[in-house]
Design an enzyme around this catalytic site. Structure first.
Site, PDB file in Angstrom:
ATOM      1  N   HIS A  71       1.009  -1.243  -0.079  1.00 20.21           N
ATOM      2  CA  HIS A  71      -0.099  -0.215   0.219  1.00 20.21           C
ATOM      3  C   HIS A  71       0.813   1.372  -0.043  1.00 20.21           C
ATOM      4  O   HIS A  71       0.496   2.291   0.723  1.00 20.21           O
ATOM      5  CB  HIS A  71      -0.923   0.188   1.345  1.00 20.21           C
ATOM      6  CG  HIS A  71      -1.977  -1.114   1.061  1.00 20.21           C
ATOM      7  ND1 HIS A  71      -3.219  -1.094   0.799  1.00 20.21           N
ATOM      8  CD2 HIS A  71      -1.798  -2.256   1.697  1.00 20.21           C
ATOM      9  CE1 HIS A  71      -3.890  -2.141   0.767  1.00 20.21           C
ATOM     10  NE2 HIS A  71      -2.988  -2.953   1.616  1.00 20.21           N
ATOM     11  N   ASN A 145     -10.226  -3.146   2.442  1.00 20.83           N
ATOM     12  CA  ASN A 145      -9.972  -2.992   1.070  1.00 20.83           C
ATOM     13  C   ASN A 145     -11.164  -2.898   0.434  1.00 20.83           C
ATOM     14  O   ASN A 145     -12.220  -2.843   1.087  1.00 20.83           O
ATOM     15  CB  ASN A 145      -9.371  -4.403   0.717  1.00 20.83           C
ATOM     16  CG  ASN A 145      -7.725  -4.499   1.011  1.00 20.83           C
ATOM     17  OD1 ASN A 145      -6.997  -3.384   1.201  1.00 20.83           O
ATOM     18  ND2 ASN A 145      -7.201  -5.575   0.998  1.00 20.83           N
ATOM     19  N   HIS A 336      -3.695   1.107  12.128  1.00 19.14           N
ATOM     20  CA  HIS A 336      -3.290  -0.192  12.848  1.00 19.14           C
ATOM     21  C   HIS A 336      -4.555  -0.853  13.465  1.00 19.14           C
ATOM     22  O   HIS A 336      -5.431  -0.178  13.939  1.00 19.14           O
ATOM     23  CB  HIS A 336      -2.609   0.265  14.322  1.00 19.14           C
ATOM     24  CG  HIS A 336      -2.012  -0.794  15.283  1.00 19.14           C
ATOM     25  ND1 HIS A 336      -2.119  -1.954  14.872  1.00 19.14           N
ATOM     26  CD2 HIS A 336      -1.657  -0.694  16.397  1.00 19.14           C
ATOM     27  CE1 HIS A 336      -1.643  -2.982  15.740  1.00 19.14           C
ATOM     28  NE2 HIS A 336      -1.388  -2.117  16.861  1.00 19.14           N
ATOM     29  N   TYR A 359       0.980  -4.225  12.123  1.00 18.98           N
ATOM     30  CA  TYR A 359       1.000  -2.621  11.964  1.00 18.98           C
ATOM     31  C   TYR A 359       1.584  -1.957  12.836  1.00 18.98           C
ATOM     32  O   TYR A 359       2.184  -0.716  12.515  1.00 18.98           O
ATOM     33  CB  TYR A 359      -0.493  -2.347  11.877  1.00 18.98           C
ATOM     34  CG  TYR A 359      -1.280  -2.888  10.537  1.00 18.98           C
ATOM     35  CD1 TYR A 359      -1.592  -4.217  10.458  1.00 18.98           C
ATOM     36  CD2 TYR A 359      -1.707  -2.012   9.518  1.00 18.98           C
ATOM     37  CE1 TYR A 359      -2.094  -4.701   9.383  1.00 18.98           C
ATOM     38  CE2 TYR A 359      -2.346  -2.391   8.322  1.00 18.98           C
ATOM     39  CZ  TYR A 359      -2.601  -3.924   8.105  1.00 18.98           C
ATOM     40  OH  TYR A 359      -3.079  -4.247   6.944  1.00 18.98           O
TER      41      TYR A 359
HETATM   42 FE1  HDE Z   1      -2.465  -4.909   5.444  1.00 16.65          FE
HETATM   43  N1  HDE Z   1      -0.593  -3.974   5.784  1.00 16.65           N
HETATM   44  N2  HDE Z   1      -1.713  -6.663   5.928  1.00 16.65           N
HETATM   45  N3  HDE Z   1      -3.809  -5.682   4.980  1.00 16.65           N
HETATM   46  N4  HDE Z   1      -2.994  -3.049   4.896  1.00 16.65           N
HETATM   47  C1  HDE Z   1      -0.170  -2.670   5.870  1.00 16.65           C
HETATM   48  O1  HDE Z   1       0.949  -1.164   7.462  1.00 16.65           O
HETATM   49  C2  HDE Z   1      -0.649  -6.712   6.976  1.00 16.65           C
HETATM   50  C3  HDE Z   1      -4.373  -7.128   5.030  1.00 16.65           C
HETATM   51  C4  HDE Z   1      -4.147  -2.752   4.363  1.00 16.65           C
HETATM   52  O2  HDE Z   1      -3.101   3.411   4.094  1.00 16.65           O
HETATM   53  C5  HDE Z   1       1.180  -2.262   6.265  1.00 16.65           C
HETATM   54  O3  HDE Z   1       1.341   0.929   7.585  1.00 16.65           O
HETATM   55  C6  HDE Z   1      -0.243  -8.092   7.206  1.00 16.65           C
HETATM   56  C7  HDE Z   1      -5.728  -7.236   4.799  1.00 16.65           C
HETATM   57  C8  HDE Z   1      -4.323  -1.374   4.180  1.00 16.65           C
HETATM   58  O4  HDE Z   1      -1.630   3.329   5.412  1.00 16.65           O
HETATM   59  C9  HDE Z   1       1.598  -3.611   7.086  1.00 16.65           C
HETATM   60  C10 HDE Z   1      -1.463  -8.616   7.060  1.00 16.65           C
HETATM   61  C11 HDE Z   1      -6.236  -6.062   4.595  1.00 16.65           C
HETATM   62  C12 HDE Z   1      -3.055  -0.890   4.470  1.00 16.65           C
HETATM   63  C13 HDE Z   1       0.326  -4.350   6.734  1.00 16.65           C
HETATM   64  C14 HDE Z   1      -2.160  -7.933   6.004  1.00 16.65           C
HETATM   65  C15 HDE Z   1      -5.030  -5.064   4.627  1.00 16.65           C
HETATM   66  C16 HDE Z   1      -2.367  -1.753   4.860  1.00 16.65           C
HETATM   67  C17 HDE Z   1       2.058  -1.726   5.396  1.00 16.65           C
HETATM   68  C18 HDE Z   1      -1.683 -10.164   6.923  1.00 16.65           C
HETATM   69  C19 HDE Z   1      -7.519  -5.546   4.310  1.00 16.65           C
HETATM   70  C20 HDE Z   1      -2.796   0.469   3.975  1.00 16.65           C
HETATM   71  C21 HDE Z   1       2.564  -0.162   5.918  1.00 16.65           C
HETATM   72  C22 HDE Z   1      -2.021 -10.705   8.361  1.00 16.65           C
HETATM   73  C23 HDE Z   1      -8.719  -5.918   5.327  1.00 16.65           C
HETATM   74  C24 HDE Z   1      -2.825   1.483   5.137  1.00 16.65           C
HETATM   75  C25 HDE Z   1       1.509  -0.176   6.943  1.00 16.65           C
HETATM   76  C26 HDE Z   1      -2.551   2.905   4.887  1.00 16.65           C
HETATM   77  C27 HDE Z   1      -1.078  -1.703   5.305  1.00 16.65           C
HETATM   78  C28 HDE Z   1       0.258  -5.970   7.032  1.00 16.65           C
HETATM   79  C29 HDE Z   1      -3.431  -7.892   5.275  1.00 16.65           C
HETATM   80  C30 HDE Z   1      -5.448  -3.816   4.303  1.00 16.65           C
HETATM   81  C31 HDE Z   1       2.725  -4.042   6.503  1.00 16.65           C
HETATM   82  C32 HDE Z   1       0.679  -8.734   8.188  1.00 16.65           C
HETATM   83  C33 HDE Z   1      -6.363  -8.723   4.937  1.00 16.65           C
HETATM   84  C34 HDE Z   1      -5.702  -0.811   3.270  1.00 16.65           C
HETATM   85  O5  HDE Z   1       1.589  -3.368   8.489  1.00 16.65           O
END
Ligand code: HDE
Length: 709
Positions: A71, A145, A336, A359
């Site tokens: 993202h 999402n 987060h 997060y």
């Molecule tokens: Fe994320 N995800 N994600 N994700 N995600 C990040 O956090 C992560 C997942 C989503 O506009 C990171 O600040 C793991 C699902 C959005 O700043 C990170 C897992 C969904 C955004 C991270 C998931 C999301 C992130 C990268 C699986 C939809 C952007 C930078 C366990 C429900 C937020 C950050 C923004 C961002 C980790 C799965 C949505 C790396 C470990 C499922 C919208 O922390």
């Protein structure tokens, strides 16, 4: 003071305009010049004592922070949320969801997932839809999402998945694309991804606008009352402008002509006062009835079809202000999933559990230490009192004599709510019984990877199914390994044998045999984006905020253009004039008109619909004129096209309109609306039919296979 004012004031105190000011160093010392370094003589070396030059360069050298692992590319906006009524009071203690007199400030960040910060907006990808609610009970982040399921069921697989979708490690190719070997290798070997892959191959992965896409919390969360009663909940966002997508050929064009297409669209809409609105909806499942569903609510690769549990609208979010500094606001916002408030809690979804770790961890590296929640964009409006001290970037000057609990020196403060009465606003973890042996195992029902992938396929209209087949064919064509291609086909055949054989044919591979496969015919009408729409997302068609282009040149029928411009404006849409050059042109009425865009710089892909006026425009289009490609692309992209006067015949000659009539406006599912009448006598129903076509987004019934143009 209202909650919004409170947050605005907080942000204002952090803003600086630098207007009417003198250039200084970081220490506030006024600078003589910032153009020339201090050197020994005019041709000598730069002197170390030039503290201004050193400070300027040092700061510059440290301007970058790590981009988000996923993202990375996003765009954000401020706004507010208000619940419609207090109907959720029986389910949750969260005030911002239950008190209609409370307006909660929000910041939303939309994003793509795979690409780097500078990648194009219009790529085939999932979109992030993350909302920070600055509630009086603390910050609540709904990090969702635009698709309701995810690729994996357990967060421990996330690094594997992300490594696979990111560019190939040696070449860092391709950028912001899943069309490569490592991604499909992962998919082949992880059929749990298949449902999400169907969404990714569908038009949902190509949103027309961040203002026109749905949002989903994905996981099952819990609403919890003050008394501790829990109810399972799935969160949905519905855009009031309708959920609309681009088509694949169009996104290719946009990625080059305007790589910021989605970001610009959001920015410009808010600047123009067209404030995007989203309705929040919930699917509620009584905890005692969860077993009656044929899915496990802890499995994030499954949806609850709306036909099984309807989505209830509970509130509305409006985005009404752009950030003023991209880095300070959109880049530094830190979401987060564990930022919850009293009344909202987690479930044991293993994907969510991992997110609750990840997060916070990612912000520590991205924002350089443990004090990122003190950044203006991340600060809650609720009061903050912790015993946490020091660390990089500490902004708070703590004056309290103690920083530990329990204490007597500091009068016992800050106190925990357990010590006070009544314990109203405290966050209490939901009480649940947990038992079992420690084991690396998933529930049996998590193994069904095909039923809902097929449910999605069955729910698509024919045109959407065609797009999915094309997307699979494109993506797998970019995969070098035949083993992987065949492996994916072996999965697709279990979703739909027809789809598998279409894709296999394009790849020059034998279609896999659908032997021993059970196929169900269940469908959920709410999943399709092609009218007639059903379910929560069934918005009334609207032409509001749509951008229409009229092709213009000297001696164009400007009277008709003026009439259409005014009708479009009344409907909340805009009409741009696109000419062979920008600037003044002379209309056939003798009046001057202004082409604000040129055919040399602006493809029709950036517009929602096209007007071909009468007058001299034919010369621009045939034979091989500069507007021919513009028009042809719009036709192929199934955009509504209106033509009047001489242009009506022109469209017939080009094979774009089959209407034989002379004066009557004609349209059908083909979305080409023509009249032979001149601009000064445009029939009412010609205009209204065109507006209706614009409101319906695309002419889904248009056959684009045999145009002669
Ligand atoms: Fe994320 N995800 N994600 N994700 N995600 C990040 O956090 C992560 C997942 C989503 O506009 C990171 O600040 C793991 C699902 C959005 O700043 C990170 C897992 C969904 C955004 C991270 C998931 C999301 C992130 C990268 C699986 C939809 C952007 C930078 C366990 C429900 C937020 C950050 C923004 C961002 C980790 C799965 C949505 C790396 C470990 C499922 C919208 O922390």
């Amino acid at each position: 003071m209202g909650n919004r004012d409170q947050k605005d004031r907080d942000l204002d105190s952090a803003r600086t305009s630098d207007d009417q000011s003198w250039l200084t160093t970081q220490q506030g010392v006024r600078v003589e010049t910032t153009d020339d370094s201090l050197t020994a003589g005019t041709r000598g070396p730069t002197l170390l004592e030039d503290f201004h030059a050193r400070e300027k360069l040092t700061h510059f050298d440290h301007e970058r922070i790590p981009e988000r692992v996923v993202h990375a590319r996003g765009a954000g906006a401020y706004g507010y949320f208000r619940p419609y009524d207090s109907r959720l009071r029986d389910y949750t203690a969260a005030e911002f969801l239950t008190d209609p007199s409370v307006t909660t400030p929000v910041f939303v960040r939309f994003s793509t997932v795979a690409g780097s910060r500078g990648s194009a907006d219009t790529v085939r990808d999932v979109r992030g839809f993350a909302t920070k609610f600055y509630t009086k009970q603390g910050n609540y982040d709904l990090v969702g999402n635009n698709m309701p399921v995810f690729f994996i069921q357990d967060g421990i697989k996330f690094p594997d998945f992300v490594h696979a979708v990111k560019p190939e490690p040696a070449s860092e190719i391709p950028q912001a694309q899943s069309a490569h070997d490592t991604f499909w290798d992962f998919i082949w070997l992880h059929p749990e991804s298949l449902h999400m892959v169907m969404w990714l191959m569908s038009d949902r992965a190509l949103p027309r606008s961040y203002r026109m896409m749905q949002g989903f919390g994905v996981h099952t969360f819990r609403l919890v009352t003050r008394e501790g009663k829990g109810t399972f909940v799935k969160f949905h966002w519905r855009p009031l402008l309708g959920t609309h997508s681009l088509v694949w050929d169009e996104v290719q064009r946009l990625a080059g002509a305007d790589p910021d297409f989605n970001r610009r669209d959001l920015w410009e809409a808010i600047e123009a006062g067209e404030h995007p609105e989203f309705e929040l909806g919930v699917q509620l499942v009584d905890e005692s009835r969860a077993d009656e569903l044929d899915i496990d609510l802890l499995d994030p690769t499954k949806i609850i079809p709306e036909e099984v549990v309807p989505v209830e609208p509970v509130g509305r979010m409006v985005l009404d202000r752009n950030p003023q500094n991209f880095f300070a606001e959109t880049e530094q916002i830190a979401f987060h999933t564990a930022n919850v408030v009293p009344g909202i809690d987690f479930t044991n979804d293993p994907l969510l559990q991992a997110r609750n770790f990840s997060y916070l961890d990612t912000q520590l590296i991205r924002l350089g230490g443990p004090n990122f929640s003190q950044l203006p964009i991340n600060r809650p409006i609720a009061e903050v009192h912790t015993n946490q001290r020091d660390g990089y970037g500490q902004h708070t000057i703590h004056t309290h004599p103690t920083s530990y609990a329990s204490n007597s020196i500091g009068g016992g403060c800050p106190m925990t709510m357990a010590q006070s009465q009544p314990p109203d606003d405290v966050f209490r973890h939901y009480t649940q019984r947990v038992e079992g042996e420690a084991a690396r195992m998933r529930p049996e029902s998590f193994r069904d990877h095909y039923s809902q992938a097929r449910l999605f396929w069955n729910s698509m209209k024919e045109v959407e199914q065609g797009h999915i087949a094309d997307a699979f064919s494109f993506e797998l064509s970019k995969v070098g390994s035949t083993t992987i291609r065949e492996g994916v086909l072996e999965h697709i055949v279990r979703i739909d044998p027809g789809l598998a054989s279409k894709v296999a044919d394009k790849l020059g591979l034998p279609a896999p045999r659908p032997e021993g496969i059970e196929l169900h015919d269940r469908a959920s009408a709410a999943l399709s984006q092609v009218p007639p729409l059903a379910g929560f997302d069934n918005t009334a068609p609207t032409a509001a905020t749509r951008r229409v282009a009229a092709v213009v040149c000297d001696d164009v029928d400007d009277v008709g253009i003026t009439a259409l411009a005014s009708a479009l404006s009344d409907a909340g849409a805009t009409l741009d004039l696109v000419g062979p050059r920008e600037g003044w042109l002379r209309g056939s009425s003798g009046e001057r008109i202004t082409a604000t865009h040129g055919l040399h710089s602006t493809p029709s892909a950036v517009y929602d619909a096209i007007v071909v006026p009468g007058g001299a425009v034919a010369g621009l289009i045939e034979p091989g004129g500069p507007a021919k490609h513009f028009l042809l692309e719009a036709f192929l992209h199934q955009k509504p096209i209106a033509a009047f006067g001489e242009a009506a015949d022109l469209l017939r000659r080009l094979g774009m309109s089959s209407a034989e009539t002379s004066h009557v406006p004609v349209t059908d599912e083909e979305g080409v609306i023509v009249t032979n009448r001149e601009g000064r006598e445009l029939p009412e129903d010609f205009i209204s039919t065109f507006l209706d076509a614009v409101a319906h987004h695309r002419a889904w019934g248009r056959d684009t296979t045999h145009t002669t143009a």
